[in-house]
Design a protein around this motif. Structure first.
Motif, mmCIF file in Angstrom:
data_model
loop_
_atom_site.group_PDB
_atom_site.id
_atom_site.type_symbol
_atom_site.label_atom_id
_atom_site.label_comp_id
_atom_site.label_asym_id
_atom_site.label_seq_id
_atom_site.Cartn_x
_atom_site.Cartn_y
_atom_site.Cartn_z
ATOM 1 N N ARG A 140 0.807 -1.220 0.000
ATOM 2 C CA ARG A 140 0.000 0.000 0.000
ATOM 3 C C ARG A 140 0.841 1.272 0.000
ATOM 4 N N HIS A 141 1.980 1.234 0.675
ATOM 5 C CA HIS A 141 2.768 2.450 0.827
ATOM 6 C C HIS A 141 4.145 2.369 0.155
ATOM 7 N N VAL A 142 4.921 1.343 0.456
ATOM 8 C CA VAL A 142 6.299 1.281 -0.043
ATOM 9 C C VAL A 142 6.329 1.005 -1.545
ATOM 10 N N TRP A 143 5.661 -0.051 -1.999
ATOM 11 C CA TRP A 143 5.663 -0.382 -3.419
ATOM 12 C C TRP A 143 4.910 0.673 -4.229
ATOM 13 N N ASP A 144 3.823 1.191 -3.667
ATOM 14 C CA ASP A 144 3.081 2.250 -4.342
ATOM 15 C C ASP A 144 3.991 3.443 -4.619
ATOM 16 N N SER A 145 4.830 3.782 -3.655
ATOM 17 C CA SER A 145 5.765 4.899 -3.818
ATOM 18 C C SER A 145 6.920 4.543 -4.739
ATOM 19 N N ALA A 146 7.490 3.364 -4.540
ATOM 20 C CA ALA A 146 8.709 2.967 -5.257
ATOM 21 C C ALA A 146 8.504 2.867 -6.755
ATOM 22 N N GLN A 147 7.282 2.558 -7.188
ATOM 23 C CA GLN A 147 7.045 2.403 -8.632
ATOM 24 C C GLN A 147 7.320 3.689 -9.405
ATOM 25 N N LEU A 148 7.311 4.840 -8.735
ATOM 26 C CA LEU A 148 7.584 6.094 -9.427
ATOM 27 C C LEU A 148 9.024 6.184 -9.917
ATOM 28 N N ALA A 149 9.924 5.436 -9.290
ATOM 29 C CA ALA A 149 11.348 5.533 -9.638
ATOM 30 C C ALA A 149 11.582 5.198 -11.107
ATOM 31 N N ARG A 150 10.770 4.336 -11.693
ATOM 32 C CA ARG A 150 10.960 3.941 -13.097
ATOM 33 C C ARG A 150 10.692 5.090 -14.053
ATOM 34 N N TYR A 151 9.967 6.119 -13.586
ATOM 35 C CA TYR A 151 9.637 7.260 -14.447
ATOM 36 C C TYR A 151 10.548 8.463 -14.218
ATOM 37 N N VAL A 152 11.485 8.340 -13.286
ATOM 38 C CA VAL A 152 12.454 9.416 -13.049
ATOM 39 C C VAL A 152 13.582 9.267 -14.062
ATOM 40 N N PRO A 153 13.764 10.231 -14.960
ATOM 41 C CA PRO A 153 14.751 10.068 -16.038
ATOM 42 C C PRO A 153 16.187 10.012 -15.518
ATOM 43 N N ASP A 154 17.028 9.304 -16.233
ATOM 44 C CA ASP A 154 18.464 9.342 -15.951
ATOM 45 C C ASP A 154 18.942 10.781 -16.089
ATOM 46 N N GLY A 155 19.823 11.182 -15.203
ATOM 47 C CA GLY A 155 20.331 12.545 -15.241
ATOM 48 C C GLY A 155 19.551 13.516 -14.381
ATOM 49 N N THR A 156 18.443 13.056 -13.781
ATOM 50 C CA THR A 156 17.681 13.918 -12.872
ATOM 51 C C THR A 156 18.557 14.324 -11.703
ATOM 52 N N GLN A 157 18.561 15.599 -11.384
ATOM 53 C CA GLN A 157 19.381 16.109 -10.276
ATOM 54 C C GLN A 157 18.562 16.537 -9.067
ATOM 55 N N THR A 158 17.327 17.020 -9.294
ATOM 56 C CA THR A 158 16.513 17.517 -8.184
ATOM 57 C C THR A 158 15.095 16.962 -8.259
ATOM 58 N N LEU A 159 14.572 16.597 -7.098
ATOM 59 C CA LEU A 159 13.202 16.093 -6.987
ATOM 60 C C LEU A 159 12.541 16.757 -5.792
ATOM 61 N N VAL A 160 11.330 17.258 -5.988
ATOM 62 C CA VAL A 160 10.545 17.866 -4.921
ATOM 63 C C VAL A 160 9.300 17.020 -4.702
ATOM 64 N N ASP A 161 9.053 16.629 -3.448
ATOM 65 C CA ASP A 161 7.858 15.861 -3.091
ATOM 66 C C ASP A 161 6.929 16.772 -2.296
#
Length: 214
Positions: free
Chosen positions: A56-77
């Motif tokens: 419900r929480h960990v996997w739901d959150s972790a799946q977003l990592a696949r959409y973070v492009p290579d080379g990303t330097q900053t992320l705001v939640d």
């Protein structure tokens, strides 16, 4: 990452689905243990959802990592709450991406700081409301269960340039929410099926701008 999720979904099933390293899994186990401890006193998430916390929480959150492009330097939640998805993504993107967490509730912000310290994560926790003001643009903006799109997009726009990617975990209302904002906002929007919830969606937004602005 696999789209399937077995009925019993604990840390080992999460590791198989996400492909995280043993070290990352160990850190996330520490995070869940800390959340369990704090939740008994402060009700950061519902007790019922903690029964299935890894899905419900960990996997739901972790799946977003696949959409973070290579080379990303900053992320705001935005509206980080109990660290979903912000702390989970900070762990998965450790040493690659600078993560900032925005949370207006003091007790939740305290937990985020405690979690970052426990996992030795270099995240920036901002205990403040997301009021309209000039902010540095981020490469990626994330949010989970924070607000409908008509309220969420003005928050996100404060951190968005034309190159920013927004990743929002949404439920069944996403179609009606997109319809409601189509006259006010311009964007490229993609809907990806959630890997953790058959009724959920990962909403990917690019080139966000208010209608009438160029």
């Amino acid at each position: 990452m696999s789209a399937s999720a077995p009925e019993s979904f604990g840390p080992e099933e999460f590791a198989a689905a996400s492909g995280v390293s043993r070290e990352t899994l160990a850190h996330l186990k520490d995070f869940v243990a800390l959340l369990t401890e704090w939740n008994e006193k402060h009700n950061l998430v519902s007790a019922k959802s903690m029964e299935d916390v890894w899905r419900r929480h960990v996997w739901d959150s972790a799946q977003l990592a696949r959409y973070v492009p290579d080379g990303t330097q900053t992320l705001v939640d935005l509206g980080s709450g109990a660290g979903f998805p912000g702390i989970v993504l900070a762990e998965m993107l450790r040493s690659k991406v600078a993560v900032s967490l925005y949370e207006s509730t003091g007790k939740k912000a305290e937990f985020l700081k405690a979690a970052a310290a426990r996992l030795d994560l270099q995240v920036h926790v901002h205990n403040e409301r997301i009021e309209a003001k000039l902010r540095p643009a981020a490469d990626v903006v994330t949010a989970r269960a924070l607000a409908p799109l008509d309220k969420l997009l003005p928050y996100a726009q404060q951190f968005a340039s034309r190159q920013t990617i927004c990743l929002f975990l949404k439920g069944q209302s996403v179609v009606s929410e997109l319809t409601a904002i189509r006259k006010s906002w311009r964007m490229k929007a993609l809907q990806h099926p959630s890997l953790s919830d058959p009724s959920g969606v990962v909403l990917e937004i690019r080139e966000l701008r208010h209608a009438g602005r160029h």
